[in-house]
Design a protein around this motif. Structure first.
Motif, short mmCIF file in Angstrom:
data_model
loop_
_atom_site.label_atom_id
_atom_site.label_comp_id
_atom_site.label_asym_id
_atom_site.label_seq_id
_atom_site.Cartn_x
_atom_site.Cartn_y
_atom_site.Cartn_z
N PHE A 126 0.84 -1.20 0.00
CA PHE A 126 0.00 0.00 0.00
C PHE A 126 0.87 1.25 0.00
O PHE A 126 1.91 1.29 0.66
CB PHE A 126 -0.87 -0.05 1.26
N ASP A 127 0.45 2.27 -0.72
CA ASP A 127 1.15 3.55 -0.78
C ASP A 127 0.44 4.54 0.14
O ASP A 127 -0.73 4.88 -0.08
CB ASP A 127 1.16 4.08 -2.21
N LEU A 128 1.14 5.01 1.20
CA LEU A 128 0.53 5.95 2.13
C LEU A 128 0.15 7.26 1.47
O LEU A 128 -0.80 7.93 1.89
CB LEU A 128 1.49 6.23 3.29
N GLY A 129 0.91 7.65 0.45
CA GLY A 129 0.64 8.93 -0.19
C GLY A 129 -0.63 8.92 -1.02
O GLY A 129 -1.47 9.82 -0.92
N THR A 130 -0.81 7.90 -1.84
CA THR A 130 -1.98 7.81 -2.72
C THR A 130 -3.15 7.11 -2.06
O THR A 130 -4.29 7.21 -2.53
CB THR A 130 -1.63 7.06 -4.00
N ARG A 131 -2.85 6.36 -0.97
CA ARG A 131 -3.85 5.53 -0.28
C ARG A 131 -4.46 4.49 -1.23
O ARG A 131 -5.64 4.17 -1.17
CB ARG A 131 -4.94 6.38 0.37
N ARG A 132 -3.61 3.96 -2.06
CA ARG A 132 -4.01 2.91 -3.00
C ARG A 132 -2.94 1.82 -3.01
O ARG A 132 -1.84 2.01 -2.48
CB ARG A 132 -4.19 3.48 -4.42
N TRP A 133 -3.28 0.70 -3.63
CA TRP A 133 -2.26 -0.32 -3.87
C TRP A 133 -1.17 0.29 -4.74
O TRP A 133 -1.46 1.02 -5.70
CB TRP A 133 -2.88 -1.54 -4.55
N GLU A 134 0.10 0.00 -4.44
CA GLU A 134 1.23 0.65 -5.10
C GLU A 134 1.62 -0.14 -6.36
O GLU A 134 2.04 -1.30 -6.27
CB GLU A 134 2.42 0.71 -4.12
N PRO A 135 1.48 0.46 -7.57
CA PRO A 135 1.66 -0.29 -8.82
C PRO A 135 3.03 -0.95 -8.97
O PRO A 135 3.13 -2.09 -9.45
CB PRO A 135 1.43 0.76 -9.89
N ARG A 136 4.11 -0.26 -8.58
CA ARG A 136 5.45 -0.86 -8.75
C ARG A 136 5.64 -2.08 -7.88
O ARG A 136 6.25 -3.07 -8.29
CB ARG A 136 6.53 0.19 -8.43
N LEU A 137 5.09 -2.03 -6.66
CA LEU A 137 5.21 -3.18 -5.77
C LEU A 137 4.37 -4.34 -6.25
O LEU A 137 4.79 -5.51 -6.17
CB LEU A 137 4.80 -2.78 -4.35
N LEU A 138 3.17 -4.03 -6.77
CA LEU A 138 2.34 -5.10 -7.35
C LEU A 138 3.07 -5.77 -8.50
O LEU A 138 3.09 -7.01 -8.61
CB LEU A 138 1.00 -4.54 -7.83
N ALA A 139 3.66 -4.96 -9.38
CA ALA A 139 4.37 -5.51 -10.53
C ALA A 139 5.56 -6.36 -10.09
O ALA A 139 5.81 -7.44 -10.64
CB ALA A 139 4.83 -4.38 -11.44
N ALA A 140 6.28 -5.90 -9.07
CA ALA A 140 7.43 -6.66 -8.58
C ALA A 140 7.00 -7.99 -7.99
O ALA A 140 7.70 -9.00 -8.11
CB ALA A 140 8.19 -5.84 -7.54
N ALA A 141 5.81 -8.01 -7.35
CA ALA A 141 5.29 -9.24 -6.77
C ALA A 141 4.60 -10.12 -7.81
O ALA A 141 4.22 -11.25 -7.52
CB ALA A 141 4.31 -8.92 -5.65
N GLY A 142 4.43 -9.57 -9.03
CA GLY A 142 3.84 -10.35 -10.11
C GLY A 142 2.34 -10.47 -10.06
O GLY A 142 1.77 -11.43 -10.60
N ILE A 143 1.65 -9.50 -9.44
CA ILE A 143 0.19 -9.56 -9.36
C ILE A 143 -0.41 -8.24 -9.82
O ILE A 143 0.30 -7.25 -10.06
CB ILE A 143 -0.29 -9.86 -7.92
N THR A 144 -1.75 -8.23 -9.94
CA THR A 144 -2.46 -7.03 -10.36
C THR A 144 -3.39 -6.56 -9.24
O THR A 144 -3.69 -7.31 -8.30
CB THR A 144 -3.30 -7.30 -11.61
#
Length: 488
Positions: free
Chosen positions: A184-202
């Motif tokens: 989670f990204d504290l700044g956007t308060r959303r799932w963090e796209p780069r971390l999702l991509a690194a973990a291989g999920i959407t």
């Protein structure tokens, strides 16, 4: 009279509670379970174990209290963070729950930190002051390499999210459980796209994010029958247990801190803004518009258990501490470091170990016991200092956990800190906090703060003694000097 059913999902037990519309505990039931360790550094649990514990607990609290299930107003949650279950589209688990204490993903976390994810960058994104391998993020990435079928999950659900799905058919989480997953990204308060991509999920493989206490869905008929309550009851998302416990302790204004001394020690302080402390885990509070700063120690009360088990196996803590009150502050020169498993706030030194300094033939078991109580108070002072260094003055502490049952321990904390320390009437602050969130989310209160301040009650306040506070400054100086001498 209406009431709330709450589930507090712990590491080794699930607590079910009924809380009245006046904020009083009507019944409490604890269902214990044992983690499986199928290999070194692994910790797992069958998802069905959590469900059975919830169903058993719900029926037990109604049987104990005699409350009418038709008066159930809502269901709420408190939970450990990070532990998760991958499920398919039919809701079937694709892997046992991977529990937060599991360390299988250490190599993944180390690799990312060495190649692209710096500690400073991750602190900015997530609020964590370091890159802990215990997070959901790294274990999902581990599944991609070692259990690809599970990695293709329809949804990855943390424990409260999984029970909410079983109860309602909805996939929802709260923003605090989302933060503690590490995705989670504290700044956007959303799932963090780069971390999702690194973990291989959407993002589609994760639940949608809601405000703590908001309604996730209505209780379905099948699960309602298993719990022994009517269908259609609102089921609300909760939050991480430390934050829910803070809400239950009325820790909803800047200047108040709640602390739990158990195996480890955790301090939660309410702050006006998101702090930048390098030794603090920070995030957005359950109360909208406020933030929290969390400091912690790896070991605290468990050190007292260690000494008790060595010196007097089976003796009650009350009996074991009976002579400690007669020992003067400072334990006649005895100083103890309780870092039996490394340090967390503020130094984060995994190589630190416990130490006892100043022993003489005049020291007794009671001296050693009191030295542990004082050392844990010193840890608490370190944690508070880290928060205050970032601009939030702490004026009052509310103590939770097993250690809060000891008058001596709370008085030592008050004397060393120089501020009042309170014992709440409700010792199960997480259960009360889960009910507060659910009550607010279903309209019984206008705000979480209003509910928390209406339901929180103080049992006793331990005021600091000025002369003992002065004596404890020397104790704290000895404590910090010993650590510096050993570890720099």
């Amino acid at each position: 009279m209406s009431h709330y059913l709450t589930f507090d999902i712990g590491t080794t037990a699930l607590k079910s509670a009924l809380i009245s519309s006046e904020g009083r505990v009507l019944a409490l039931h604890t269902s214990e379970y044992t983690l499986r360790a199928p290999a070194p550094d692994r910790a797992e649990m069958s998802p069905e174990t959590y469900w059975r514990a919830a169903a058993e607990g719900a029926r037990a609290v109604y049987a104990t209290s005699g409350a009418d299930p038709r008066a159930l107003a809502a269901i709420g949650f408190s939970s450990q963070g990070q532990s998760f279950i991958p499920i398919d589209r039919a809701g079937r688990p694709l892997h046992d729950a991977i529990v937060w204490v599991d360390n299988r993903a250490q190599a993944v976390a180390d690799e990312w930190q060495a190649t692209w994810l710096s500690r400073e960058e991750y602190r900015r994104i997530s609020g964590y002051p370091w890159v802990p391998a215990s997070l959901t993020l790294f274990k999902v990435a581990w599944l991609a390499r070692h259990a690809p079928d599970a990695h293709l999950a329809w949804k990855f659900l943390c424990l409260p999210d999984y029970l909410i799905y079983r109860l309602t058919g909805e996939t929802a989480t709260d923003r605090i459980i989302a933060q503690f997953s590490g995705l989670f990204d504290l700044g956007t308060r959303r799932w963090e796209p780069r971390l999702l991509a690194a973990a291989g999920i959407t993002e589609e493989q994760l639940p949608h994010i809601q405000e703590p206490g908001s309604v996730a869905g209505a209780l379905l008929p099948g699960p309602a029958a298993e719990l022994g309550v009517p269908p259609g009851v609102p089921v609300c998302v909760g939050a991480n247990d430390q934050i829910v416990g803070a809400v239950g302790a009325g820790n909803v204004r800047p200047g108040i801190a709640s602390e739990t001394t158990g195996t480890a020690l955790a301090l939660v302080a309410t702050t006006e803004t998101l702090r930048e402390g390098r030794g603090l885990c920070v995030g957005h509070h359950a109360v909208p518009g406020l933030s929290f700063a969390m400091a912690f120690a790896n070991t605290s009360g468990i050190v007292l258990k260690w000494l008790r088990d060595l010196a007097a196996p089976g003796e009650s803590y009350e009996a074991f501490l009976a002579g400690a009150a007669a020992v003067p502050p400072g334990c006649d020169g005895l100083t103890l470091l309780p870092h039996f498993a490394g340090t967390a706030t503020p130094s984060f030194n995994p190589d630190a170990r416990g130490a006892i300094s100043g022993l003489t033939l005049a020291h007794t078991r009671a001296h050693l016991a009191r030295a542990i109580l004082e050392a844990c108070a010193c840890i608490l002072q370190e944690c508070i200092a880290e928060v205050e260094n970032q601009g939030t003055a702490i004026t009052r502490v509310r103590s939770l956990g097993g250690a809060a049952r000891s008058d001596l321990w709370l008085q030592i904390k008050a004397d060393l800190l120089g501020i009042p320390v309170e014992r709440p009437v409700c010792s199960d602050a997480a259960s009360l906090g889960a009910a507060i969130l659910a009550a607010t989310g279903t309209g019984a209160f206008r705000s979480i703060r209003e509910a928390a301040e209406a339901w929180y009650r103080t049992a006793i306040t331990f005021e600091p003694d000025a002369s003992r506070h002065a004596a404890y400054q020397e104790v704290y100086q000895r404590y910090t000097a010993l650590y510096q001498q050993l570890y720099g």
